[in-house]
Design a protein around this motif. Structure first.
Motif, short mmCIF file in Angstrom:
data_model
loop_
_atom_site.label_atom_id
_atom_site.label_comp_id
_atom_site.label_asym_id
_atom_site.label_seq_id
_atom_site.Cartn_x
_atom_site.Cartn_y
_atom_site.Cartn_z
N VAL A 215 73.08 98.15 70.05
CA VAL A 215 73.74 97.32 70.57
C VAL A 215 73.32 96.07 71.19
O VAL A 215 72.22 96.04 71.65
CB VAL A 215 74.44 97.99 71.62
N ARG A 216 73.89 94.87 70.55
CA ARG A 216 73.16 93.29 71.24
C ARG A 216 74.64 92.55 71.43
O ARG A 216 75.67 92.90 71.12
CB ARG A 216 72.67 92.75 69.90
N VAL A 217 74.24 91.91 72.66
CA VAL A 217 75.29 91.10 73.22
C VAL A 217 75.04 89.72 73.33
O VAL A 217 73.87 89.17 73.30
CB VAL A 217 75.47 91.53 74.72
N VAL A 218 76.16 88.90 72.98
CA VAL A 218 76.08 87.46 73.05
C VAL A 218 76.98 86.85 74.11
O VAL A 218 78.23 87.41 74.04
CB VAL A 218 76.31 86.73 71.50
N GLY A 219 76.73 86.15 74.90
CA GLY A 219 77.62 86.03 76.13
C GLY A 219 77.14 86.16 77.48
O GLY A 219 76.12 86.80 77.56
N ASP A 220 77.58 85.91 78.39
CA ASP A 220 77.36 86.16 79.74
C ASP A 220 77.90 87.49 80.23
O ASP A 220 78.87 88.06 80.28
CB ASP A 220 78.35 85.39 80.75
N PRO A 221 76.83 88.23 80.50
CA PRO A 221 76.94 89.86 81.04
C PRO A 221 77.93 90.22 82.07
O PRO A 221 78.50 91.18 82.39
CB PRO A 221 75.46 90.22 81.13
N GLY A 282 76.36 97.45 65.42
CA GLY A 282 75.86 97.93 64.35
C GLY A 282 76.74 98.38 63.25
O GLY A 282 77.89 99.01 63.67
N HIS A 283 76.68 98.14 62.10
CA HIS A 283 77.54 98.34 60.81
C HIS A 283 78.16 100.13 60.82
O HIS A 283 79.38 100.32 61.04
CB HIS A 283 77.25 97.75 59.50
N GLY A 313 74.51 108.18 59.99
CA GLY A 313 74.01 108.00 60.97
C GLY A 313 73.41 106.45 61.20
O GLY A 313 73.45 105.78 60.23
N ASP A 314 73.13 106.09 62.40
CA ASP A 314 72.64 104.91 62.71
C ASP A 314 71.01 104.65 62.13
O ASP A 314 70.18 105.39 62.45
CB ASP A 314 72.47 104.69 64.11
N PRO A 315 70.70 103.58 61.15
CA PRO A 315 69.54 103.54 60.57
C PRO A 315 68.62 102.84 61.63
O PRO A 315 67.27 102.95 61.32
CB PRO A 315 69.64 102.60 59.47
N PHE A 316 68.95 102.34 62.67
CA PHE A 316 67.80 101.67 63.56
C PHE A 316 67.45 102.55 64.55
O PHE A 316 68.32 103.64 65.13
CB PHE A 316 68.51 100.39 64.08
N TRP A 317 66.39 102.12 65.03
CA TRP A 317 65.83 102.61 66.37
C TRP A 317 65.03 101.62 67.19
O TRP A 317 64.86 100.61 66.68
CB TRP A 317 65.00 103.92 66.23
N GLY A 318 64.75 101.64 68.41
CA GLY A 318 63.91 100.81 68.84
C GLY A 318 62.96 101.30 70.16
O GLY A 318 63.15 102.47 70.38
#
Length: 321
Positions: A215-221, A282-283, A313-318
């Motif tokens: 999850v990524r966000v653009v804008g004022d939280p 994420g797609h 499944g989600d391919p990404f991890w962080g």
């Protein structure tokens, strides 16, 4: 196993008969009679070889595709990515797996479960049209194709018409998975009206719901919103920006986008003081539930073989914070 089971029945009867003779107990006699009936039934039903006259399904991949075409509400288009990526109409189907993406892992799981027809929403070979010219000497492509060919798997893409049918199959599954039906604006399946909340609160909810780092966000939280639009997958920046231009949309929930397009539009809008934000989940996260619903949908008119949803499944991890 069969011979061991028959030996067990034989020995059980001998022991029970010996018990009756030894004890002359009528309770033992009753038990012997009950066990005799049960073991005879087990022997006759479980240990005999399969009936050669038993009906075997003759469902083919062509039958499945024809049934899909019959049950979507839209006209099937000739120019479409919804085609076979392997297999033919004549391939006999033993089971069906639906998935967001036919990864090698998904294909392996399907094969182990006897599901030899895989219905995937997204491409199998790393580009929208599954064009393999670029990959002819690529070891990853060749290994995947070899597995598909070796196990005689049918891979059929179901993308364009799953979106075009009414209601959109992907959105139907995604909205149900999020339990957002009650917030949907009835005149538009992509627009929602929520109780007031902050962008950050929605981002945290989505991150926890999908259990993802993506999850990524653009804008004022801290921006408070109530008017939300959804653009599952990657419909393109123009489609995403058209939604954000609307007066009844303050925040867009999307799968993915080119970072120099919709992302920068939102960033400039915020700088101009406009009440706009975007959350990218994420797609895969944004569409996978739609293919889980696809398995349920298929089960409504295909009864001859098992149908299962296999998540990619989600391919990404962080890294953890």
């Amino acid at each position: 196993f069969r011979h061991m089971s028959e030996e067990f029945v034989f020995r059980l009867r001998i022991y029970l008969n010996y018990g009756i003779m030894k004890s002359r107990n009528y309770y033992f006699l009753v038990l012997f009679c009950v066990c005799w009936i049960l073991t005879t039934s087990l022997r006759d039903r479980a240990f005999l070889p399969p009936d050669p006259k038993r009906e075997v399904t003759s469902l083919t991949a062509g039958d499945v595709v024809s049934a899909i075409k019959k049950n979507v509400t839209c006209t099937w288009q000739e120019e479409t990515v919804d085609t076979y990526k392997s297999g033919t109409d004549q391939t006999q189907v033993t089971g069906i797996a639906t998935t967001f993406l036919a990864t090698l892992d998904v294909l392996q799981r399907a094969q182990k479960q006897g599901l030899n027809m895989i219905i995937t929403h997204e491409p199998t070979y790393y580009n929208h049209f599954d064009d393999s010219d670029f990959f002819q000497s690529d070891p990853v492509f060749l290994a995947k194709k070899s597995f598909i060919d070796e196990h005689n798997l049918v891979v059929f893409r179901f993308h364009d018409h799953w979106h075009r049918t009414s209601p959109d199959g992907i959105y139907q599954g995604v909205v149900a998975n999020l339990d957002w039906q009650k917030y949907r604006v009835q005149s538009d399946e992509m627009i929602f009206k929520f109780p007031d909340q902050s962008v950050e609160e929605m981002a945290v909810y989505l991150s926890e719901h999908y259990d993802t780092y993506s999850v990524r966000v653009v804008g004022d939280p801290t921006m408070v919103f109530s008017k939300l639009a959804m653009a599952a997958g990657a419909p393109g920046s123009q489609a995403q920006i058209n939604l954000l231009r609307r007066d009844d949309v303050e925040i867009l929930i999307a799968g993915e986008t080119h970072e120099w397009e919709t992302v920068e539009w939102v960033r400039d809008a915020v700088t101009q003081g406009r009440k706009k934000a975007m959350i990218l989940v994420g797609h895969a996260n944004s569409e996978e539930a739609g293919m889980e619903y696809c398995a349920e949908w298929l089960s409504g008119f295909i009864k001859d073989v098992p149908i299962k949803f296999l998540p990619a499944g989600d391919p990404f991890w962080g890294p953890s914070k």
